[in-house]
Design an enzyme around this catalytic site. Structure first.
Site, PDB file in Angstrom:
ATOM      1  N   SER A  76       0.822  -1.220   0.000  1.00 15.21           N
ATOM      2  CA  SER A  76       0.000   0.000   0.000  1.00 15.21           C
ATOM      3  C   SER A  76       0.849   1.260   0.000  1.00 15.21           C
ATOM      4  O   SER A  76       0.334   2.375  -0.011  1.00 15.21           O
ATOM      5  CB  SER A  76      -0.915   0.011   1.238  1.00 15.21           C
ATOM      6  OG  SER A  76      -0.131  -0.079   2.416  1.00 15.21           O
ATOM      7  N   ASN A 119      -1.969  -1.601  13.596  1.00 19.70           N
ATOM      8  CA  ASN A 119      -3.439  -1.487  13.650  1.00 19.70           C
ATOM      9  C   ASN A 119      -3.896  -0.196  14.317  1.00 19.70           C
ATOM     10  O   ASN A 119      -4.843   0.442  13.851  1.00 19.70           O
ATOM     11  CB  ASN A 119      -4.039  -2.691  14.395  1.00 19.70           C
ATOM     12  CG  ASN A 119      -3.730  -4.004  13.700  1.00 19.70           C
ATOM     13  OD1 ASN A 119      -3.157  -4.005  12.608  1.00 19.70           O
ATOM     14  ND2 ASN A 119      -4.086  -5.113  14.324  1.00 19.70           N
ATOM     15  N   THR A 170     -39.592  24.685 -12.300  1.00 20.43           N
ATOM     16  CA  THR A 170     -39.834  23.365 -11.732  1.00 20.43           C
ATOM     17  C   THR A 170     -39.825  22.435 -12.936  1.00 20.43           C
ATOM     18  O   THR A 170     -40.197  22.851 -14.037  1.00 20.43           O
ATOM     19  CB  THR A 170     -41.187  23.269 -10.988  1.00 20.43           C
ATOM     20  OG1 THR A 170     -42.243  23.352 -11.957  1.00 20.43           O
ATOM     21  CG2 THR A 170     -41.369  24.367  -9.953  1.00 20.43           C
ATOM     22  N   HIS A 171     -39.360  21.235 -12.747  1.00 21.19           N
ATOM     23  CA  HIS A 171     -39.178  20.312 -13.877  1.00 21.19           C
ATOM     24  C   HIS A 171     -38.323  20.950 -14.971  1.00 21.19           C
ATOM     25  O   HIS A 171     -38.492  20.648 -16.150  1.00 21.19           O
ATOM     26  CB  HIS A 171     -40.530  19.864 -14.450  1.00 21.19           C
ATOM     27  CG  HIS A 171     -41.474  19.344 -13.409  1.00 21.19           C
ATOM     28  ND1 HIS A 171     -41.579  18.003 -13.094  1.00 21.19           N
ATOM     29  CD2 HIS A 171     -42.320  20.002 -12.582  1.00 21.19           C
ATOM     30  CE1 HIS A 171     -42.467  17.857 -12.124  1.00 21.19           C
ATOM     31  NE2 HIS A 171     -42.925  19.048 -11.782  1.00 21.19           N
ATOM     32  N   LYS A 184     -15.766  26.810 -30.631  1.00 24.48           N
ATOM     33  CA  LYS A 184     -16.313  26.305 -29.372  1.00 24.48           C
ATOM     34  C   LYS A 184     -15.680  26.917 -28.132  1.00 24.48           C
ATOM     35  O   LYS A 184     -14.474  27.156 -28.076  1.00 24.48           O
ATOM     36  CB  LYS A 184     -16.131  24.783 -29.311  1.00 24.48           C
ATOM     37  CG  LYS A 184     -16.941  24.046 -30.352  1.00 24.48           C
ATOM     38  CD  LYS A 184     -18.384  23.963 -29.979  1.00 24.48           C
ATOM     39  CE  LYS A 184     -18.617  22.787 -29.055  1.00 24.48           C
ATOM     40  NZ  LYS A 184     -20.019  22.713 -28.674  1.00 24.48           N
ATOM     41  N   ASN A 225     -16.335  25.556 -24.415  1.00 26.03           N
ATOM     42  CA  ASN A 225     -17.106  24.531 -23.691  1.00 26.03           C
ATOM     43  C   ASN A 225     -16.984  24.680 -22.179  1.00 26.03           C
ATOM     44  O   ASN A 225     -15.953  25.120 -21.673  1.00 26.03           O
ATOM     45  CB  ASN A 225     -16.636  23.143 -24.128  1.00 26.03           C
ATOM     46  CG  ASN A 225     -16.973  22.874 -25.585  1.00 26.03           C
ATOM     47  OD1 ASN A 225     -18.021  23.299 -26.066  1.00 26.03           O
ATOM     48  ND2 ASN A 225     -16.080  22.197 -26.279  1.00 26.03           N
ATOM     49  N   GLU A 262     -18.789  20.771 -16.236  1.00 24.68           N
ATOM     50  CA  GLU A 262     -19.157  19.379 -16.543  1.00 24.68           C
ATOM     51  C   GLU A 262     -18.388  18.398 -15.666  1.00 24.68           C
ATOM     52  O   GLU A 262     -18.956  17.409 -15.172  1.00 24.68           O
ATOM     53  CB  GLU A 262     -18.899  19.092 -18.028  1.00 24.68           C
ATOM     54  CG  GLU A 262     -19.896  19.825 -18.930  1.00 24.68           C
ATOM     55  CD  GLU A 262     -19.480  19.822 -20.393  1.00 24.68           C
ATOM     56  OE1 GLU A 262     -20.372  19.896 -21.247  1.00 24.68           O
ATOM     57  OE2 GLU A 262     -18.274  19.761 -20.696  1.00 24.68           O
ATOM     58  N   TYR A 314      -8.922  -5.880  13.705  1.00 23.55           N
ATOM     59  CA  TYR A 314      -8.324  -5.490  12.429  1.00 23.55           C
ATOM     60  C   TYR A 314      -8.321  -6.659  11.458  1.00 23.55           C
ATOM     61  O   TYR A 314      -8.006  -7.788  11.817  1.00 23.55           O
ATOM     62  CB  TYR A 314      -6.877  -4.995  12.625  1.00 23.55           C
ATOM     63  CG  TYR A 314      -6.261  -4.602  11.296  1.00 23.55           C
ATOM     64  CD1 TYR A 314      -6.456  -3.341  10.770  1.00 23.55           C
ATOM     65  CD2 TYR A 314      -5.544  -5.531  10.541  1.00 23.55           C
ATOM     66  CE1 TYR A 314      -5.953  -2.997   9.523  1.00 23.55           C
ATOM     67  CE2 TYR A 314      -5.032  -5.207   9.300  1.00 23.55           C
ATOM     68  CZ  TYR A 314      -5.249  -3.924   8.792  1.00 23.55           C
ATOM     69  OH  TYR A 314      -4.749  -3.597   7.555  1.00 23.55           O
ATOM     70  N   GLN A 366      -7.537  -2.105   4.901  1.00 19.45           N
ATOM     71  CA  GLN A 366      -6.588  -1.312   4.114  1.00 19.45           C
ATOM     72  C   GLN A 366      -7.294  -0.650   2.926  1.00 19.45           C
ATOM     73  O   GLN A 366      -6.816   0.356   2.403  1.00 19.45           O
ATOM     74  CB  GLN A 366      -5.447  -2.211   3.630  1.00 19.45           C
ATOM     75  CG  GLN A 366      -4.409  -1.486   2.794  1.00 19.45           C
ATOM     76  CD  GLN A 366      -3.155  -2.315   2.602  1.00 19.45           C
ATOM     77  OE1 GLN A 366      -2.438  -2.578   3.570  1.00 19.45           O
ATOM     78  NE2 GLN A 366      -2.907  -2.756   1.389  1.00 19.45           N
ATOM     79  N   LYS A 394      -8.371   3.332   2.339  1.00 18.22           N
ATOM     80  CA  LYS A 394      -7.524   4.513   2.123  1.00 18.22           C
ATOM     81  C   LYS A 394      -7.606   5.116   0.727  1.00 18.22           C
ATOM     82  O   LYS A 394      -7.760   6.339   0.583  1.00 18.22           O
ATOM     83  CB  LYS A 394      -6.078   4.185   2.496  1.00 18.22           C
ATOM     84  CG  LYS A 394      -5.850   4.421   3.990  1.00 18.22           C
ATOM     85  CD  LYS A 394      -4.488   4.072   4.448  1.00 18.22           C
ATOM     86  CE  LYS A 394      -4.322   2.589   4.706  1.00 18.22           C
ATOM     87  NZ  LYS A 394      -5.411   1.914   5.416  1.00 18.22           N
TER      88      LYS A 394
HETATM   89  N1  ARG Z   1      -1.264  -1.091   5.606  1.00 20.63           N
HETATM   90  C1  ARG Z   1      -2.161  -1.556   6.612  1.00 20.63           C
HETATM   91  C2  ARG Z   1      -3.520  -0.891   6.442  1.00 20.63           C
HETATM   92  O1  ARG Z   1      -3.585   0.049   5.747  1.00 20.63           O
HETATM   93  C3  ARG Z   1      -1.609  -1.223   7.949  1.00 20.63           C
HETATM   94  C4  ARG Z   1      -2.085  -2.133   9.022  1.00 20.63           C
HETATM   95  C5  ARG Z   1      -1.493  -3.498   8.845  1.00 20.63           C
HETATM   96  N2  ARG Z   1      -1.855  -4.348   9.923  1.00 20.63           N
HETATM   97  C6  ARG Z   1      -1.816  -5.677   9.804  1.00 20.63           C
HETATM   98  N3  ARG Z   1      -2.202  -6.348  10.853  1.00 20.63           N
HETATM   99  N4  ARG Z   1      -1.443  -6.287   8.719  1.00 20.63           N
HETATM  100  O2  ARG Z   1      -4.518  -1.307   6.992  1.00 20.63           O
END
Ligand code: ARG
Length: 469
Positions: free
Chosen positions: A27, A114, A159-160, A287, A289, A294, A321, A326, A329
């Site tokens: 990640s 975690n 409206t509409h 043009k 635009n 948009e 966890y 993960q 994110k």
């Molecule tokens: N990269 C992991 C995440 O975003 C970090 C936590 C990893 N923890 C684990 N027990 N493998 O969640």
């Protein structure tokens, strides 16, 4: 296998992960955004270890300095991200260990990725929310400024998406401002709830090292520490709620963009986008635009998808966890960054939009927009509304058949209809002025709204900080 290249958790393992397993799990390409917060969390944790006498004063100082140095190196782009680094937490710990040798190995006592990852993510999102709050405030202020300028510019209310009753452009712009003001409230309330530090929760059950999560929370600028370590590491409602808030705000901006694209359509030509916020065509030289509008309209779908992705990941997941988490994110980063770009562009578009007041007023003088005013004039003359509605409808039908409209009625015809002064109703300024009802479209109402919105913004900045619920 060189120890420096082994994953953090390799002790129990005889071989390295298969490359495709590592590729699926890695990640660091996106969570490197968390680096400054990972370093801050590391420094707060070192202080907690020192307070608990797990680390001596000198060692704590060296760890703190190394963490700061690593943070700087990542910010400068001088720290190489290793093939084996799973995530940002591994990068930071590895780099500290490379600098301090054996001492680096003491950093992770009593913490886990975690609790670390949610600490970092809360801090990142809180920071993003502060930028979003600033931009949302700017968008509201820009809308209010334009609304004041157009407080008495008549415009066809729809409206509409079809002509309905006369409003003022200021009233319509203020409507968008009120929606964004609610988004601001939601961001504030979210920030208050999110200001909870998970650090010290460890993997799931805290530790035996006597750390003080309240002191850690304080050091990181959180309002409070976690109340339950399982909740601390499992919960992602702060991500889900952030995305919900972002989805609603993006939806508001999408609808604003739709209005802007419509008003600047040459078929209406009520307004014109500044060149800086228009785009040309690669083939058709004429043009101009409305790509900015948009794209702002379309980005709401992507932010909604982020909310759906995270909601889908979380539902049915037992507490504790799991690596599924993960997946929170990328949607969170993408949604926050997308919303920020949309807001910034929207502010620019609004700031530079040119209004063609004559074109808008001409459109607002179309006879059909006054049908309700006519029916209500009958009501004021004592006619029950249903009868007034029917009589006005029948009049319009007759006029339509003759290829005429309300503006063509003679004083005699008005008198026969029961409204001797009916002709004066067909005036856009008079029509909006007559609807001075609080919350209505009259110029006075628009100015009252503008003042009320500004007051709300002012009490927000002098009162609550945005970090309290
Ligand atoms: N990269 C992991 C995440 O975003 C970090 C936590 C990893 N923890 C684990 N027990 N493998 O969640």
């Amino acid at each position: 296998m060189n120890d420096g290249q082994r994953p953090l958790w390799s002790g129990r393992f005889g071989i390295r992960p298969a490359p495709e397993a590592a590729a699926l799990g890695r990640s660091v390409g996106f969570d490197v955004r968390l680096a400054p917060h990972d370093v801050a969390a590391g420094i707060a944790h070192v202080a907690a270890l020192r307070d608990a006498s797990v680390l001596g004063e000198a060692d704590a100082d060296r760890l703190t300095a190394a963490l700061a140095e690593v943070g700087q190196a990542i910010a400068d782009g001088t720290l190489a991200i290793d093939e084996v680094d799973e995530d940002v937490h591994s990068v930071v710990e590895r780099a500290v260990t490379e600098r301090l040798g054996d001492l680096g190995a003491r950093l992770h006592a009593g913490r886990s990725r975690n609790d670390l990852v949610v600490t970092d993510l809360r801090l990142w999102l809180l920071e993003a929310a502060r930028r979003l709050t600033g931009l949302t405030t700017l968008a509201i202020r820009t809308l209010v400024r334009r609304a004041r300028e157009e407080a008495d510019t008549p415009m066809p209310g729809t409206t509409h998406a079809r002509p309905a009753q006369v409003v003022t452009l200021g009233h319509h712009l203020a409507a968008h401002a009120w929606a964004l003001l609610r988004d601001l409230d939601r961001l504030d309330a979210w920030a208050g709830r999110t200001s909870t530090s998970p650090l010290g929760a460890g993997a799931v059950a805290t530790s035996t090292l006597g750390l003080d999560p309240a002191a850690t929370a304080d050091r990181l600028g959180f309002e409070r520490p976690f109340e339950n370590s399982i909740d601390a590491v499992s919960d992602r409602d702060f991500v889900q709620e952030f995305l919900g808030v972002a989805t609603i705000e993006a939806t508001h901006l999408s609808r604003l963009a739709a209005d802007l694209a419509r008003w600047t359509d040459p078929a209406l030509a009520w307004a014109e986008l500044d060149e800086a916020y228009s785009t040309g065509s690669s083939m058709m030289p004429q043009k101009r635009n409305p790509d900015t509008a948009e794209l702002s309209r379309a980005k709401a779908a992507r932010i909604t998808a982020a909310f759906v992705a995270v909601s889908g990941t979380l539902h049915g997941l037992p507490l504790g966890y799991q690596r599924d988490l993960q997946e929170d994110k990328e949607p969170a980063f993408d949604a926050a960054e997308t919303l920020e770009r949309v807001l910034a562009a929207t502010v620019g578009v609004l700031d530079t939009l040119r209004i063609d007041r004559d074109a808008m007023r001409t459109a607002a003088a179309a006879a059909e927009l006054f049908a309700t005013d006519v029916a209500e004039a009958l009501v004021r003359a004592g006619v029950p509304f249903r009868d007034a509605h029917r009589r006005t409808g029948e009049l319009l039908r007759t006029l339509d058949g003759d290829g005429r409209s309300l503006v063509d009625l003679t004083p005699e015809e008005w008198a026969a209809f029961g409204l001797p002064e009916g002709g004066v109703l067909l005036d856009p300024e008079r029509s909006v002025a007559a609807r001075g009802t609080p919350g209505g479209p009259s110029p006075e109402s628009v100015l009252r709204q503008a003042g009320a919105i500004e007051e709300r913004l002012a009490s927000r900045s002098t009162g609550r900080t945005g970090r309290s619920a």
